[in-house]
Write an enzyme that holds these catalytic residues in place. Structure first.
Site, PDB file in Angstrom:
ATOM      1  N   TYR A 181     -14.144   7.472 -13.121  1.00 41.91           N
ATOM      2  CA  TYR A 181     -13.977   6.339 -12.202  1.00 41.91           C
ATOM      3  C   TYR A 181     -14.686   5.105 -12.757  1.00 41.91           C
ATOM      4  O   TYR A 181     -14.106   4.018 -12.861  1.00 41.91           O
ATOM      5  CB  TYR A 181     -14.526   6.677 -10.805  1.00 41.91           C
ATOM      6  CG  TYR A 181     -14.627   5.455  -9.919  1.00 41.91           C
ATOM      7  CD1 TYR A 181     -13.489   4.865  -9.386  1.00 41.91           C
ATOM      8  CD2 TYR A 181     -15.862   4.856  -9.645  1.00 41.91           C
ATOM      9  CE1 TYR A 181     -13.568   3.731  -8.591  1.00 41.91           C
ATOM     10  CE2 TYR A 181     -15.956   3.721  -8.848  1.00 41.91           C
ATOM     11  CZ  TYR A 181     -14.800   3.161  -8.324  1.00 41.91           C
ATOM     12  OH  TYR A 181     -14.887   2.019  -7.562  1.00 41.91           O
ATOM     13  N   LYS A 215     -13.231   1.239 -14.319  1.00 41.28           N
ATOM     14  CA  LYS A 215     -13.597  -0.137 -13.935  1.00 41.28           C
ATOM     15  C   LYS A 215     -13.998  -0.934 -15.179  1.00 41.28           C
ATOM     16  O   LYS A 215     -13.649  -2.112 -15.316  1.00 41.28           O
ATOM     17  CB  LYS A 215     -14.730  -0.136 -12.899  1.00 41.28           C
ATOM     18  CG  LYS A 215     -14.315   0.418 -11.545  1.00 41.28           C
ATOM     19  CD  LYS A 215     -13.253  -0.438 -10.851  1.00 41.28           C
ATOM     20  CE  LYS A 215     -12.733   0.180  -9.572  1.00 41.28           C
ATOM     21  NZ  LYS A 215     -11.556  -0.475  -8.999  1.00 41.28           N
ATOM     22  N   SER A 257     -16.862  -3.033  -9.812  1.00 40.41           N
ATOM     23  CA  SER A 257     -17.992  -2.342  -9.178  1.00 40.41           C
ATOM     24  C   SER A 257     -19.240  -2.498 -10.027  1.00 40.41           C
ATOM     25  O   SER A 257     -19.153  -2.590 -11.262  1.00 40.41           O
ATOM     26  CB  SER A 257     -17.624  -0.862  -9.065  1.00 40.41           C
ATOM     27  OG  SER A 257     -18.763  -0.099  -8.809  1.00 40.41           O
ATOM     28  N   ASP A 303       0.873  -1.179   0.000  1.00 39.46           N
ATOM     29  CA  ASP A 303       0.000   0.000   0.000  1.00 39.46           C
ATOM     30  C   ASP A 303       0.907   1.225   0.000  1.00 39.46           C
ATOM     31  O   ASP A 303       1.988   1.201   0.597  1.00 39.46           O
ATOM     32  CB  ASP A 303      -0.885  -0.006   1.266  1.00 39.46           C
ATOM     33  CG  ASP A 303      -2.163   0.796   1.090  1.00 39.46           C
ATOM     34  OD1 ASP A 303      -3.247   0.221   1.228  1.00 39.46           O
ATOM     35  OD2 ASP A 303      -2.072   2.018   0.813  1.00 39.46           O
TER      36      ASP A 303
HETATM   37  P1  NAD Z   1      -9.644   2.463  -0.065  1.00 37.38           P
HETATM   38  O1  NAD Z   1      -9.267   3.791  -0.635  1.00 37.38           O
HETATM   39  O2  NAD Z   1     -10.035   2.391   1.357  1.00 37.38           O
HETATM   40  O3  NAD Z   1      -8.450   1.416  -0.305  1.00 37.38           O
HETATM   41  C1  NAD Z   1      -7.591   1.502  -1.400  1.00 37.38           C
HETATM   42  C2  NAD Z   1      -6.171   1.379  -0.877  1.00 37.38           C
HETATM   43  O4  NAD Z   1      -5.272   1.469  -1.985  1.00 37.38           O
HETATM   44  C3  NAD Z   1      -5.785   2.495   0.097  1.00 37.38           C
HETATM   45  O5  NAD Z   1      -5.223   1.922   1.251  1.00 37.38           O
HETATM   46  C4  NAD Z   1      -4.765   3.325  -0.674  1.00 37.38           C
HETATM   47  O6  NAD Z   1      -3.790   3.897   0.181  1.00 37.38           O
HETATM   48  C5  NAD Z   1      -4.190   2.314  -1.636  1.00 37.38           C
HETATM   49  N1  NAD Z   1      -3.682   2.881  -2.890  1.00 37.38           N
HETATM   50  C6  NAD Z   1      -4.274   3.796  -3.685  1.00 37.38           C
HETATM   51  N2  NAD Z   1      -3.480   4.072  -4.743  1.00 37.38           N
HETATM   52  C7  NAD Z   1      -2.397   3.286  -4.632  1.00 37.38           C
HETATM   53  C8  NAD Z   1      -1.238   3.093  -5.419  1.00 37.38           C
HETATM   54  N3  NAD Z   1      -1.028   3.805  -6.541  1.00 37.38           N
HETATM   55  N4  NAD Z   1      -0.311   2.189  -5.023  1.00 37.38           N
HETATM   56  C9  NAD Z   1      -0.496   1.484  -3.867  1.00 37.38           C
HETATM   57  N5  NAD Z   1      -1.564   1.636  -3.082  1.00 37.38           N
HETATM   58  C10 NAD Z   1      -2.507   2.516  -3.453  1.00 37.38           C
HETATM   59  O7  NAD Z   1     -10.795   1.886  -0.998  1.00 37.38           O
HETATM   60  P2  NAD Z   1     -11.737   0.618  -0.770  1.00 37.38           P
HETATM   61  O8  NAD Z   1     -13.104   1.114  -0.464  1.00 37.38           O
HETATM   62  O9  NAD Z   1     -11.079  -0.342   0.134  1.00 37.38           O
HETATM   63  O10 NAD Z   1     -11.786   0.060  -2.245  1.00 37.38           O
HETATM   64  C11 NAD Z   1     -10.919  -0.976  -2.683  1.00 37.38           C
HETATM   65  C12 NAD Z   1     -11.202  -1.273  -4.138  1.00 37.38           C
HETATM   66  O11 NAD Z   1     -12.590  -1.610  -4.283  1.00 37.38           O
HETATM   67  C13 NAD Z   1     -10.961  -0.107  -5.095  1.00 37.38           C
HETATM   68  O12 NAD Z   1     -10.433  -0.639  -6.287  1.00 37.38           O
HETATM   69  C14 NAD Z   1     -12.340   0.457  -5.322  1.00 37.38           C
HETATM   70  O13 NAD Z   1     -12.442   1.098  -6.573  1.00 37.38           O
HETATM   71  C15 NAD Z   1     -13.177  -0.818  -5.306  1.00 37.38           C
HETATM   72  N6  NAD Z   1     -14.579  -0.567  -4.973  1.00 37.38           N
HETATM   73  C16 NAD Z   1     -14.899   0.061  -3.806  1.00 37.38           C
HETATM   74  C17 NAD Z   1     -16.249   0.317  -3.499  1.00 37.38           C
HETATM   75  C18 NAD Z   1     -16.628   1.034  -2.242  1.00 37.38           C
HETATM   76  O14 NAD Z   1     -17.757   1.524  -2.154  1.00 37.38           O
HETATM   77  N7  NAD Z   1     -15.772   1.109  -1.221  1.00 37.38           N
HETATM   78  C19 NAD Z   1     -17.247  -0.094  -4.387  1.00 37.38           C
HETATM   79  C20 NAD Z   1     -16.889  -0.750  -5.562  1.00 37.38           C
HETATM   80  C21 NAD Z   1     -15.547  -0.991  -5.848  1.00 37.38           C
HETATM   81  N1  UFG Z   2     -26.912   9.606  -0.515  1.00 40.44           N
HETATM   82  C1  UFG Z   2     -27.647  10.585   0.138  1.00 40.44           C
HETATM   83  N2  UFG Z   2     -26.971  11.443   0.957  1.00 40.44           N
HETATM   84  C2  UFG Z   2     -25.622  11.372   1.153  1.00 40.44           C
HETATM   85  C3  UFG Z   2     -24.892  10.364   0.472  1.00 40.44           C
HETATM   86  C4  UFG Z   2     -25.573   9.494  -0.359  1.00 40.44           C
HETATM   87  O1  UFG Z   2     -28.868  10.688  -0.004  1.00 40.44           O
HETATM   88  O2  UFG Z   2     -25.063  12.203   1.887  1.00 40.44           O
HETATM   89  C5  UFG Z   2     -27.643   8.658  -1.381  1.00 40.44           C
HETATM   90  C6  UFG Z   2     -27.146   8.702  -2.817  1.00 40.44           C
HETATM   91  O3  UFG Z   2     -27.842   9.708  -3.528  1.00 40.44           O
HETATM   92  C7  UFG Z   2     -27.477   7.287  -3.277  1.00 40.44           C
HETATM   93  C8  UFG Z   2     -27.301   6.420  -2.022  1.00 40.44           C
HETATM   94  O4  UFG Z   2     -27.382   7.351  -0.931  1.00 40.44           O
HETATM   95  O5  UFG Z   2     -28.807   7.212  -3.696  1.00 40.44           O
HETATM   96  C9  UFG Z   2     -25.968   5.701  -1.969  1.00 40.44           C
HETATM   97  O6  UFG Z   2     -24.945   6.657  -2.200  1.00 40.44           O
HETATM   98  P1  UFG Z   2     -23.399   6.324  -1.976  1.00 40.44           P
HETATM   99  O7  UFG Z   2     -22.641   7.572  -2.310  1.00 40.44           O
HETATM  100  O8  UFG Z   2     -23.189   5.727  -0.643  1.00 40.44           O
HETATM  101  O9  UFG Z   2     -23.132   5.166  -3.028  1.00 40.44           O
HETATM  102  P2  UFG Z   2     -23.283   5.155  -4.622  1.00 40.44           P
HETATM  103  O10 UFG Z   2     -24.291   4.111  -4.952  1.00 40.44           O
HETATM  104  O11 UFG Z   2     -23.511   6.504  -5.153  1.00 40.44           O
HETATM  105  O12 UFG Z   2     -21.827   4.710  -5.083  1.00 40.44           O
HETATM  106  C10 UFG Z   2     -21.012   3.764  -4.350  1.00 40.44           C
HETATM  107  C11 UFG Z   2     -19.540   4.129  -4.512  1.00 40.44           C
HETATM  108  C12 UFG Z   2     -19.100   3.940  -5.934  1.00 40.44           C
HETATM  109  C13 UFG Z   2     -19.406   2.528  -6.365  1.00 40.44           C
HETATM  110  C14 UFG Z   2     -20.874   2.217  -6.154  1.00 40.44           C
HETATM  111  C15 UFG Z   2     -21.155   0.770  -6.447  1.00 40.44           C
HETATM  112  O13 UFG Z   2     -19.321   5.492  -4.113  1.00 40.44           O
HETATM  113  O14 UFG Z   2     -17.712   4.138  -6.020  1.00 40.44           O
HETATM  114  O15 UFG Z   2     -21.246   2.472  -4.794  1.00 40.44           O
HETATM  115  O16 UFG Z   2     -20.290  -0.058  -5.747  1.00 40.44           O
HETATM  116  F1  UFG Z   2     -19.110   2.383  -7.669  1.00 40.44           F
END
Ligand code: NAD
Ligand code: UFG
Length: 332
Positions: A150, A154, A125, A32
Protein backbone atom coordinates in the site's frame (compact mmCIF):
# COMPACT_ATOMS: atom_id res chain seq x y z
CA UNK A 1 -20.07 26.70 -12.07
CA UNK A 2 -16.97 24.51 -12.16
CA UNK A 3 -17.58 20.78 -12.56
CA UNK A 4 -15.30 18.56 -10.52
CA UNK A 5 -15.09 14.78 -10.80
CA UNK A 6 -14.46 12.86 -7.56
CA UNK A 7 -13.25 9.31 -8.16
CA UNK A 8 -14.05 7.25 -5.06
CA UNK A 9 -16.28 10.14 -4.01
CA UNK A 10 -18.68 8.02 -1.93
CA UNK A 11 -15.88 6.92 0.40
CA UNK A 12 -14.93 8.38 3.76
CA UNK A 13 -12.83 11.32 2.60
CA UNK A 14 -14.48 11.83 -0.80
CA UNK A 15 -17.95 12.27 0.73
CA UNK A 16 -16.70 15.03 3.04
CA UNK A 17 -14.90 16.73 0.16
CA UNK A 18 -18.11 16.58 -1.92
CA UNK A 19 -19.96 18.48 0.82
CA UNK A 20 -17.27 21.19 1.10
CA UNK A 21 -17.04 21.62 -2.68
CA UNK A 22 -20.80 21.98 -3.12
CA UNK A 23 -20.78 24.45 -0.24
CA UNK A 24 -18.26 26.55 -2.19
CA UNK A 25 -20.39 26.49 -5.35
CA UNK A 26 -18.70 23.70 -7.29
CA UNK A 27 -20.76 21.13 -9.18
CA UNK A 28 -19.78 17.62 -8.16
CA UNK A 29 -19.82 14.42 -10.21
CA UNK A 30 -19.05 11.25 -8.30
CA UNK A 31 -17.57 8.11 -9.81
CA UNK A 32 -17.38 5.07 -7.54
CA UNK A 33 -17.57 1.30 -7.98
CA UNK A 34 -19.14 0.93 -4.48
CA UNK A 35 -16.47 -1.65 -3.56
CA UNK A 36 -15.90 0.11 -0.23
CA UNK A 37 -18.87 2.44 0.11
CA UNK A 38 -22.66 2.50 0.23
CA UNK A 39 -25.12 4.21 -2.08
CA UNK A 40 -27.00 5.80 0.86
CA UNK A 41 -23.99 8.13 1.28
CA UNK A 42 -25.10 9.87 -1.93
CA UNK A 43 -28.47 10.70 -0.35
CA UNK A 44 -26.73 11.91 2.79
CA UNK A 45 -24.54 14.31 0.79
CA UNK A 46 -27.70 15.58 -0.91
CA UNK A 47 -29.43 15.97 2.50
CA UNK A 48 -26.53 18.00 3.92
CA UNK A 49 -26.07 20.24 0.90
CA UNK A 50 -29.61 20.41 -0.51
CA UNK A 51 -28.08 19.96 -3.97
CA UNK A 52 -28.28 17.23 -6.58
CA UNK A 53 -25.19 15.23 -7.48
CA UNK A 54 -24.50 13.19 -10.57
CA UNK A 55 -23.39 9.65 -9.72
CA UNK A 56 -21.70 7.26 -12.16
CA UNK A 57 -21.01 3.70 -11.04
CA UNK A 58 -17.84 2.30 -12.56
CA UNK A 59 -14.23 1.28 -12.15
CA UNK A 60 -11.32 3.68 -12.62
CA UNK A 61 -9.41 0.93 -14.42
CA UNK A 62 -12.03 0.93 -17.21
CA UNK A 63 -10.62 3.35 -19.80
CA UNK A 64 -13.71 3.33 -22.08
CA UNK A 65 -15.99 4.11 -19.16
CA UNK A 66 -13.73 6.98 -18.05
CA UNK A 67 -13.32 8.32 -21.57
CA UNK A 68 -17.09 8.47 -22.14
CA UNK A 69 -17.77 9.92 -18.73
CA UNK A 70 -15.28 12.74 -19.36
CA UNK A 71 -16.79 13.30 -22.82
CA UNK A 72 -20.29 13.71 -21.38
CA UNK A 73 -19.47 16.38 -18.80
CA UNK A 74 -17.37 19.47 -19.16
CA UNK A 75 -15.09 18.58 -16.24
CA UNK A 76 -12.48 21.12 -15.14
CA UNK A 77 -10.71 19.16 -12.46
CA UNK A 78 -10.49 15.75 -10.85
CA UNK A 79 -9.86 14.64 -7.30
CA UNK A 80 -8.65 11.07 -7.27
CA UNK A 81 -9.59 9.21 -4.08
CA UNK A 82 -10.42 5.80 -5.57
CA UNK A 83 -7.92 3.30 -4.21
CA UNK A 84 -7.52 0.39 -1.83
CA UNK A 85 -6.22 1.52 1.56
CA UNK A 86 -5.81 -1.35 4.02
CA UNK A 87 -2.13 -1.75 4.86
CA UNK A 88 -2.45 -5.38 6.10
CA UNK A 89 -4.60 -6.50 3.16
CA UNK A 90 -2.04 -5.02 0.75
CA UNK A 91 0.57 -7.47 2.06
CA UNK A 92 -1.84 -10.36 1.32
CA UNK A 93 -3.02 -9.02 -2.06
CA UNK A 94 -0.17 -6.94 -3.50
CA UNK A 95 -1.22 -7.32 -7.16
CA UNK A 96 -4.72 -6.06 -6.42
CA UNK A 97 -3.22 -3.00 -4.74
CA UNK A 98 -0.79 -2.29 -7.59
CA UNK A 99 -3.58 -2.82 -10.10
CA UNK A 100 -6.18 -0.51 -8.54
CA UNK A 101 -3.86 2.11 -7.05
CA UNK A 102 -1.15 2.31 -9.71
CA UNK A 103 -2.75 1.00 -12.95
CA UNK A 104 -5.94 2.85 -11.95
CA UNK A 105 -4.04 6.13 -11.74
CA UNK A 106 -2.34 5.54 -15.12
CA UNK A 107 -5.70 4.76 -16.74
CA UNK A 108 -7.12 7.97 -15.28
CA UNK A 109 -4.13 10.03 -16.48
CA UNK A 110 -4.56 8.69 -20.03
CA UNK A 111 -8.25 9.61 -20.04
CA UNK A 112 -7.48 13.08 -18.62
CA UNK A 113 -4.77 13.59 -21.25
CA UNK A 114 -7.24 12.64 -24.01
CA UNK A 115 -9.60 15.37 -22.77
CA UNK A 116 -6.93 17.99 -22.03
CA UNK A 117 -7.94 18.10 -18.36
CA UNK A 118 -5.00 19.57 -16.45
CA UNK A 119 -6.11 19.88 -12.86
CA UNK A 120 -5.70 16.84 -10.64
CA UNK A 121 -5.59 16.44 -6.87
CA UNK A 122 -4.24 13.11 -5.66
CA UNK A 123 -4.83 11.41 -2.28
CA UNK A 124 -1.39 10.60 -1.01
CA UNK A 125 -0.31 9.71 2.50
CA UNK A 126 2.36 10.50 5.05
CA UNK A 127 3.14 6.80 4.75
CA UNK A 128 5.46 7.87 1.87
CA UNK A 129 7.93 9.10 4.52
CA UNK A 130 8.29 5.60 6.00
CA UNK A 131 9.66 5.79 9.53
CA UNK A 132 11.35 9.20 9.72
CA UNK A 133 13.81 10.00 12.50
CA UNK A 134 13.29 13.73 12.84
CA UNK A 135 10.09 15.71 13.34
CA UNK A 136 8.04 17.36 12.14
CA UNK A 137 8.41 15.96 8.61
CA UNK A 138 8.47 18.51 5.81
CA UNK A 139 7.85 17.94 2.12
CA UNK A 140 11.65 17.88 1.75
CA UNK A 141 11.90 14.84 4.03
CA UNK A 142 12.82 12.07 1.58
CA UNK A 143 10.62 9.04 0.90
CA UNK A 144 11.47 6.31 3.39
CA UNK A 145 11.21 2.54 3.49
CA UNK A 146 7.58 1.62 3.69
CA UNK A 147 7.10 -2.11 4.24
CA UNK A 148 3.62 -2.50 2.77
CA UNK A 149 2.64 -2.63 -0.91
CA UNK A 150 0.00 0.00 0.00
CA UNK A 151 2.70 2.48 1.05
CA UNK A 152 4.73 1.67 -2.04
CA UNK A 153 1.74 2.35 -4.30
CA UNK A 154 1.51 5.88 -2.87
CA UNK A 155 5.22 6.46 -3.49
CA UNK A 156 4.91 5.10 -7.05
CA UNK A 157 1.82 7.17 -7.79
CA UNK A 158 3.55 10.35 -6.64
CA UNK A 159 6.55 9.52 -8.84
CA UNK A 160 4.28 8.85 -11.83
CA UNK A 161 2.47 12.16 -11.30
CA UNK A 162 5.70 14.11 -11.02
CA UNK A 163 7.07 12.54 -14.21
CA UNK A 164 3.78 13.07 -16.07
CA UNK A 165 3.77 16.73 -15.05
CA UNK A 166 7.13 17.23 -16.78
CA UNK A 167 5.84 16.36 -20.23
CA UNK A 168 2.43 17.98 -20.21
CA UNK A 169 0.92 21.19 -19.01
CA UNK A 170 -0.51 19.72 -15.81
CA UNK A 171 -1.48 21.31 -12.51
CA UNK A 172 -1.20 18.38 -10.09
CA UNK A 173 -1.26 18.48 -6.31
CA UNK A 174 -0.55 15.45 -4.12
CA UNK A 175 -2.01 15.91 -0.67
CA UNK A 176 -0.11 13.83 1.87
CA UNK A 177 -2.77 13.08 4.46
CA UNK A 178 -1.67 12.38 7.99
CA UNK A 179 -4.30 10.47 10.04
CA UNK A 180 -7.82 11.54 9.01
CA UNK A 181 -10.40 10.97 11.76
CA UNK A 182 -13.78 12.32 12.86
CA UNK A 183 -16.95 12.81 10.87
CA UNK A 184 -19.21 15.53 9.55
CA UNK A 185 -20.68 17.56 12.45
CA UNK A 186 -24.23 16.78 11.22
CA UNK A 187 -23.56 13.11 12.04
CA UNK A 188 -24.86 12.19 8.55
CA UNK A 189 -21.60 11.00 6.97
CA UNK A 190 -18.47 9.44 8.38
CA UNK A 191 -16.20 6.44 8.12
CA UNK A 192 -17.83 3.06 7.38
CA UNK A 193 -15.23 0.41 8.22
CA UNK A 194 -15.99 -3.08 6.92
CA UNK A 195 -15.59 -5.77 9.57
CA UNK A 196 -13.18 -5.22 12.46
CA UNK A 197 -11.66 -1.74 12.13
CA UNK A 198 -7.89 -1.55 11.66
CA UNK A 199 -7.70 2.11 12.58
CA UNK A 200 -7.62 3.51 16.08
CA UNK A 201 -10.57 5.91 16.18
CA UNK A 202 -13.21 3.60 14.62
CA UNK A 203 -12.03 0.87 17.00
CA UNK A 204 -12.43 3.23 19.94
CA UNK A 205 -15.93 4.33 18.95
CA UNK A 206 -17.07 0.75 18.29
CA UNK A 207 -15.70 -0.32 21.68
CA UNK A 208 -17.42 2.59 23.41
CA UNK A 209 -20.64 1.57 21.63
CA UNK A 210 -20.30 -1.96 23.01
CA UNK A 211 -19.65 -3.55 19.61
CA UNK A 212 -16.10 -4.59 20.68
CA UNK A 213 -15.07 -5.82 24.14
CA UNK A 214 -11.97 -3.69 24.60
CA UNK A 215 -9.39 -1.68 22.73
CA UNK A 216 -5.91 -3.17 22.37
CA UNK A 217 -3.22 -0.51 22.53
CA UNK A 218 -0.40 -1.72 20.34
CA UNK A 219 2.78 -1.14 22.34
CA UNK A 220 3.67 1.00 25.35
CA UNK A 221 7.44 0.67 25.03
CA UNK A 222 8.05 3.23 22.28
CA UNK A 223 10.53 6.02 22.92
CA UNK A 224 7.75 8.59 23.42
CA UNK A 225 6.70 10.44 26.62
CA UNK A 226 4.05 7.86 27.63
CA UNK A 227 5.46 4.94 25.63
CA UNK A 228 2.58 4.74 23.11
CA UNK A 229 2.90 5.68 19.43
CA UNK A 230 2.35 9.22 18.19
CA UNK A 231 0.35 10.33 15.12
CA UNK A 232 -0.87 13.58 13.62
CA UNK A 233 -4.67 13.17 13.67
CA UNK A 234 -6.58 15.56 11.42
CA UNK A 235 -10.32 16.24 11.33
CA UNK A 236 -11.76 14.96 8.05
CA UNK A 237 -13.59 18.28 7.51
CA UNK A 238 -10.31 20.23 7.80
CA UNK A 239 -8.78 17.74 5.38
CA UNK A 240 -11.72 18.19 3.01
CA UNK A 241 -11.25 21.97 3.04
CA UNK A 242 -7.61 21.54 2.00
CA UNK A 243 -8.88 19.91 -1.22
CA UNK A 244 -11.06 22.92 -1.99
CA UNK A 245 -8.10 25.26 -1.45
CA UNK A 246 -5.83 23.08 -3.60
CA UNK A 247 -8.40 23.11 -6.40
CA UNK A 248 -8.74 26.88 -6.26
CA UNK A 249 -4.97 27.48 -6.22
CA UNK A 250 -3.00 27.55 -9.42
CA UNK A 251 0.29 25.94 -8.50
CA UNK A 252 1.38 24.57 -11.89
CA UNK A 253 3.17 21.32 -12.76
CA UNK A 254 3.50 19.22 -9.61
CA UNK A 255 3.54 19.92 -5.92
CA UNK A 256 3.14 17.72 -2.83
CA UNK A 257 1.75 19.16 0.40
CA UNK A 258 1.52 17.82 3.95
CA UNK A 259 -2.01 17.91 5.27
CA UNK A 260 -2.01 17.45 9.03
CA UNK A 261 -2.32 19.61 12.12
CA UNK A 262 1.40 19.75 12.90
CA UNK A 263 0.72 18.24 16.34
CA UNK A 264 1.35 14.69 17.47
CA UNK A 265 -0.87 12.82 19.94
CA UNK A 266 -0.11 9.47 21.58
CA UNK A 267 -2.57 6.59 21.59
CA UNK A 268 -3.11 7.04 25.33
CA UNK A 269 -3.83 10.74 24.84
CA UNK A 270 -6.46 9.85 22.24
CA UNK A 271 -8.06 7.35 24.63
CA UNK A 272 -8.06 9.83 27.55
CA UNK A 273 -9.44 12.67 25.42
CA UNK A 274 -12.18 10.40 24.10
CA UNK A 275 -13.24 9.50 27.65
CA UNK A 276 -13.16 13.16 28.71
CA UNK A 277 -15.20 14.57 25.84
CA UNK A 278 -17.79 11.80 25.68
CA UNK A 279 -17.97 10.78 29.34
CA UNK A 280 -17.92 7.16 28.16
CA UNK A 281 -15.59 4.67 29.83
CA UNK A 282 -13.35 2.87 27.38
CA UNK A 283 -12.00 -0.55 28.37
CA UNK A 284 -8.49 -1.06 27.05
CA UNK A 285 -5.43 -3.25 27.51
CA UNK A 286 -1.82 -2.84 26.44
CA UNK A 287 -0.58 -5.51 24.03
CA UNK A 288 2.54 -5.99 21.89
CA UNK A 289 3.45 -3.55 19.16
CA UNK A 290 1.67 -4.06 15.81
CA UNK A 291 4.03 -5.25 13.10
CA UNK A 292 4.99 -2.53 10.62
CA UNK A 293 3.93 0.37 12.89
CA UNK A 294 6.21 3.36 13.23
CA UNK A 295 6.81 4.97 16.65
CA UNK A 296 6.03 8.53 15.69
CA UNK A 297 5.07 10.90 12.90
CA UNK A 298 3.65 14.40 12.65
CA UNK A 299 3.91 16.92 9.88
CA UNK A 300 5.10 20.44 9.26
CA UNK A 301 2.20 22.09 7.45
CA UNK A 302 3.76 25.51 6.76
CA UNK A 303 4.18 24.73 3.07
CA UNK A 304 0.46 24.00 2.63
CA UNK A 305 -0.31 27.14 4.60
CA UNK A 306 1.93 29.17 2.29
CA UNK A 307 0.95 27.52 -1.03
CA UNK A 308 -2.84 27.17 -0.63
CA UNK A 309 -3.58 29.34 2.41
CA UNK A 310 -4.85 26.39 4.43
CA UNK A 311 -4.46 25.47 8.08
CA UNK A 312 -6.25 22.87 10.18
CA UNK A 313 -8.65 24.45 12.69
CA UNK A 314 -10.18 21.57 14.62
CA UNK A 315 -8.51 19.89 17.57
CA UNK A 316 -8.50 16.34 18.91
CA UNK A 317 -11.51 16.89 21.20
CA UNK A 318 -13.70 17.97 18.27
CA UNK A 319 -12.47 15.09 16.10
CA UNK A 320 -13.42 12.56 18.77
CA UNK A 321 -16.75 14.21 19.61
CA UNK A 322 -17.75 14.12 15.94
CA UNK A 323 -16.53 10.52 15.51
CA UNK A 324 -18.68 9.51 18.51
CA UNK A 325 -21.77 11.34 17.20
CA UNK A 326 -21.39 9.45 13.91
CA UNK A 327 -20.94 6.11 15.68
CA UNK A 328 -24.07 6.71 17.73
CA UNK A 329 -26.06 7.56 14.59
CA UNK A 330 -25.09 4.16 13.15
CA UNK A 331 -26.62 2.41 16.17
CA UNK A 332 -30.07 3.95 15.62
P1 NAD B 1 -12.54 4.75 1.16
O1 NAD B 1 -12.28 3.30 0.92
O2 NAD B 1 -13.57 5.13 2.15
O3 NAD B 1 -12.90 5.46 -0.24
C1 NAD B 1 -12.39 5.02 -1.46
C2 NAD B 1 -13.55 4.92 -2.43
O4 NAD B 1 -13.05 4.46 -3.69
C3 NAD B 1 -14.62 3.92 -1.99
O5 NAD B 1 -15.89 4.53 -2.06
C4 NAD B 1 -14.50 2.78 -2.99
O6 NAD B 1 -15.75 2.15 -3.24
C5 NAD B 1 -13.93 3.47 -4.20
N1 NAD B 1 -13.12 2.62 -5.07
C6 NAD B 1 -12.16 1.74 -4.72
N2 NAD B 1 -11.66 1.13 -5.81
C7 NAD B 1 -12.27 1.67 -6.88
C8 NAD B 1 -12.17 1.49 -8.27
N3 NAD B 1 -11.33 0.57 -8.80
N4 NAD B 1 -12.95 2.22 -9.10
C9 NAD B 1 -13.84 3.13 -8.58
N5 NAD B 1 -13.98 3.33 -7.27
C10 NAD B 1 -13.21 2.63 -6.42
O7 NAD B 1 -11.14 5.40 1.52
P2 NAD B 1 -10.82 6.86 2.08
O8 NAD B 1 -10.41 6.73 3.50
O9 NAD B 1 -11.90 7.79 1.71
O10 NAD B 1 -9.50 7.17 1.27
C11 NAD B 1 -9.53 7.92 0.06
C12 NAD B 1 -8.12 8.03 -0.48
O11 NAD B 1 -7.29 8.63 0.52
C13 NAD B 1 -7.45 6.70 -0.83
O12 NAD B 1 -6.67 6.91 -1.99
C14 NAD B 1 -6.58 6.42 0.36
O13 NAD B 1 -5.47 5.62 0.02
C15 NAD B 1 -6.13 7.83 0.73
N6 NAD B 1 -5.72 7.94 2.13
C16 NAD B 1 -6.59 7.59 3.12
C17 NAD B 1 -6.18 7.68 4.47
C18 NAD B 1 -7.09 7.27 5.58
O14 NAD B 1 -6.62 7.06 6.70
N7 NAD B 1 -8.41 7.18 5.37
C19 NAD B 1 -4.90 8.15 4.77
C20 NAD B 1 -4.04 8.52 3.73
C21 NAD B 1 -4.46 8.42 2.41
N1 UFG C 1 -3.67 1.49 17.29
C1 UFG C 1 -3.90 0.81 18.48
N2 UFG C 1 -4.97 -0.03 18.53
C2 UFG C 1 -5.82 -0.22 17.48
C3 UFG C 1 -5.57 0.49 16.27
C4 UFG C 1 -4.48 1.34 16.21
O1 UFG C 1 -3.16 0.95 19.46
O2 UFG C 1 -6.76 -1.02 17.58
C5 UFG C 1 -2.53 2.42 17.23
C6 UFG C 1 -1.54 2.04 16.14
O3 UFG C 1 -0.61 1.11 16.65
C7 UFG C 1 -0.93 3.41 15.82
C8 UFG C 1 -2.08 4.40 16.05
O4 UFG C 1 -3.01 3.70 16.88
O5 UFG C 1 0.10 3.70 16.71
C9 UFG C 1 -2.77 4.82 14.76
O6 UFG C 1 -3.12 3.64 14.05
P1 UFG C 1 -4.08 3.67 12.78
O7 UFG C 1 -4.21 2.25 12.31
O8 UFG C 1 -5.32 4.41 13.08
O9 UFG C 1 -3.27 4.56 11.74
P2 UFG C 1 -1.82 4.35 11.10
O10 UFG C 1 -0.99 5.52 11.51
O11 UFG C 1 -1.29 3.01 11.40
O12 UFG C 1 -2.14 4.39 9.54
C10 UFG C 1 -3.15 5.24 8.96
C11 UFG C 1 -3.77 4.55 7.75
C12 UFG C 1 -2.75 4.41 6.65
C13 UFG C 1 -2.18 5.77 6.33
C14 UFG C 1 -1.62 6.42 7.57
C15 UFG C 1 -1.18 7.82 7.28
O13 UFG C 1 -4.26 3.25 8.12
O14 UFG C 1 -3.39 3.91 5.50
O15 UFG C 1 -2.61 6.47 8.60
O16 UFG C 1 -2.19 8.55 6.68
F1 UFG C 1 -1.20 5.64 5.41
Amino acid sequence: MKKILLTGGLGYIGSHVAVELIDKGFEVIILDDLSNSELFVLDRIKEITGKDIIFEKGDIRDYDFLYHLLSRYNIEGVIHFAAKKAVGESVQKPLLYYDINVSGLICLLKALGDHSIKKLIFSSSCTVYGSPDSFPVTEQTPFGDTPSPYGKTKQMCEQILEDASLIADYDIVSLRYFNPVGAHPTGKIGELPKGVPNNLVPFITQTAAGLRDELSIFGSDYNTPDGTAIRDYIHVVDLARAHVRALEANLGKYVALNVGTGKGHSVLEVVKTFQEVTGVNLPFKIVDRREGDIPEIFGDTNFANHKIGWKAEKGLAEMLKDAWRWQKSLLK
